[in-house]
Design a protein around this motif. Sequence first.
Motif: not given
Lengths: 258, 258, 258, 258
Positions: C76-89, C235-245
């Motif tokens: 969630v932190a990777s896609g939404n950097r507007q709200s720390l709460s969203a990531a914790v939730a 430490r990380e850029k947004p959208m850095r995570i790529r799950i292999p599918v």
Amino acid sequence: MDPWRTAIVQADHESIRLHGHDVLELMPHRTFTDTIFLLHRGRLPSRDERALLDAILTGLADHGPGAPSCAAARLVASGNRQSLSAAVAAGVLAIGDEHGGAGSLCMEMIARGVSRARAESISVLEAARQTVSAYRADGRRLPGLGHRVHHTVDPRTAVLFGMARAAGLAAEGVEFMEAVDMAMKEAGKIIPINIDGALAAILVDLGFPPAFGKLVFIIGRVAGISAEVAEEYDREKPMRIRIPVEYDGLPPVVRPGE
Amino acid sequence: MDPWRTAIVQADHESIRLHGHDVLELMPHRTFTDTIFLLHRGRLPSRDERALLDAILTGLADHGPGAPSCAAARLVASGNRQSLSAAVAAGVLAIGDEHGGAGSLCMEMIARGVSRARAESISVLEAARQTVSAYRADGRRLPGLGHRVHHTVDPRTAVLFGMARAAGLAAEGVEFMEAVDMAMKEAGKIIPINIDGALAAILVDLGFPPAFGKLVFIIGRVAGISAEVAEEYDREKPMRIRIPVEYDGLPPVVRPGE
Amino acid sequence: MDPWRTAIVQADHESIRLHGHDVLELMPHRTFTDTIFLLHRGRLPSRDERALLDAILTGLADHGPGAPSCAAARLVASGNRQSLSAAVAAGVLAIGDEHGGAGSLCMEMIARGVSRARAESISVLEAARQTVSAYRADGRRLPGLGHRVHHTVDPRTAVLFGMARAAGLAAEGVEFMEAVDMAMKEAGKIIPINIDGALAAILVDLGFPPAFGKLVFIIGRVAGISAEVAEEYDREKPMRIRIPVEYDGLPPVVRPGE
Amino acid sequence: MDPWRTAIVQADHESIRLHGHDVLELMPHRTFTDTIFLLHRGRLPSRDERALLDAILTGLADHGPGAPSCAAARLVASGNRQSLSAAVAAGVLAIGDEHGGAGSLCMEMIARGVSRARAESISVLEAARQTVSAYRADGRRLPGLGHRVHHTVDPRTAVLFGMARAAGLAAEGVEFMEAVDMAMKEAGKIIPINIDGALAAILVDLGFPPAFGKLVFIIGRVAGISAEVAEEYDREKPMRIRIPVEYDGLPPVVRPGE
């Protein structure tokens, strides 16, 4: 407590009305996309407006489990099988400026550009050139351009622009984004208009406010998130996901100081 | 990490396919409701199937800010104006067995009842009578009956059953729920089939699994939640909501023990 | 609207009281763990009770980014950097019966076992043997035993049981779980009591209800989730995570039927 | 997929370490507040640092069901009794710049003011005067001042500043906020430093980054949210909450256009 006010829904023992329209009339005669348009614009769409919104929602509905929204939803389904809502909600939470939010940011950029063209009596192309220069000077990415999977062209853009033009609904929004595309090429950058840029242009031309650029992504993607959560429940065991992790922090503290 | 498997989306640099269907073909020729059906069933619907799903989604889309889902979304919008997603997600979280979940529970009840009718070679009406007796003996409410606003009749039910019957899509699901209604009347209870009971019957007849009874509520209601969140942002100031509270706990501790 | 009732907090213009205790007295003289105990039990803990709750909360605080809760938060932190709460939730949402919920389920198991021992005048060991047999006969895993990382022994268990015993706070809860461990060994199964089983035993002995077994996990893990979200932002850029599918569904539809 | 990196947790079959500290050593010898400090700062606190963080967390832990966070959590508990996590998460989502976020915004304001004082070789009081003037000229509220319940004084502020000063830990952060208070009074405004302003000053002096101002609110408030959710489950029926609503939108559409 004072009552909460709303101009959207009027519900009593006998009827439910959305912006004045009786749900019982909408249910058999209108589509869900009509209802989405009605809820957000306060009026029903024309046939062509509805078709554009249908195309946008379908274009956004799912992009696979690798997107942060679906991945977060599946992780929550992996740890918490008591609540489908919890998994879908986690998927929604991953939608932000960085994922699914470019449409909204692009609508703001278009609105500013079109306003400036009018205020300064310059052409839309000239306004777009200024926008491109300003973003590039700041080292910022332009919203609505580029895609991490569709590198050279986002094929959904041509579909949306073609539909808007055929219906006579393409206006300043589409014009501005195509001018941005041209200004980028003039600057030697080949970065295609992605679906976010395309839907932003069309939603501006349909009269939606910028916030809808993010809300339409949420509404569309919830269809895919919910299907992926259902698949996770059906096909996978809880706790099946193991993200590989590498520690790069401090070495072990030999005697933790007391 | 092993790749995650999915049978829903195939996305690469050139195309996106949903259960094999090219999104570029779906966008101009199909509706969002077709896409929702496709994502959850793996095939496109007939015209009548789509119309029923449209009616269900519109019937669920919004019931006003007093419903827990929209109220929770507005409270989150009141405290957190940084993330539209956060507010919509909070609305989704309020959807559970008690709010929006009756459709899913009712689909399970119908499935059990219809199976028992077959297994024991009894009529659907007889199976429904047994179901009603069993729930009443346990003091449990039957899912899909009654509504806190629409006390005597939920007008959305007749619309859905009428459409299903006109299209020739009403089958055992609708039959079972109407038998439940009859069995309730035989028992002297006038509690109307609500929209959850109606959509449960139809979704069973359309071949959906019980989980979809809750997911369809989420998909439909997100349209209304997002419109209500947009209205909260537009019309209301942050932190405007003050829930009245009454304390009924322990009296003040005069000297907190150390 | 009728006021909402609460027995927890009394707040007015001059003071805030938690179960009668003035927050201004608690702040300089008590610890956060005292406050957690107070909020959930309605009284302040003894020194030993507090030390046990501290040990439990620290034992739960973080297990790394691979756990579904922290992984969902990072996505969630990777896609939404507007709200720390969203990531914790999102991290909190991943906590369920399958992840972090074993403590609660184990508290229910202990409560049933201890009740049965009393009701049937059998020893706790005999009751534990019956519990183990019943779960194994049903093919169900016993909550509080086994761990996907700590295969042979969860070292946190010995710490907690040692502290409880040293403080004279180990009672039927600890006794029952140790009897379960013995009954498992008698049945030839070496599956260690994990931290969830250990904290369940102790929380039963401290008088907490089963729901607290899940809430204490949430309270403890939020400390770690929030630290991991902060690290993701730093430490990380947004959208850095790529799950292999990997797609394993239907082949492409050559001509989508219209 | 490349492994995710972290500098926080090192977990293997034998041990769990937080920033190098063995959890087995922390559990019996340290408090949960030590662990929170360690997770977010990478080192253990001194006794006085821990006491300050304890006081902050207790000061934030609960303010009653009327706060948006607890109200949202209770609404979710009202509609969804399947997942304690869903209710707690909804409460977390309501925490944003407008509710619980003032600490973070205030830490940023303090950091800018203190930097300017140094860069321009002016006194902290002079820098605070400039800050106050700038906010007032823009018509913006200063973060960390004023409270909707505690109008004239937030009594938690004196407790925190007193503790910080007694421990010799009050530095530029506390100095700057007291200078802001003085500058406000000089400008004829009596708006007290609230707990957010007080904790911001102290967290700056303890070396925490601004994001922690919001995270500490989340960590502290989760203790109260979880207790309120437990109370809602114990004392209240599902769907008991009825928010009064007033419709002020369009009149009924007599014949919905087809």
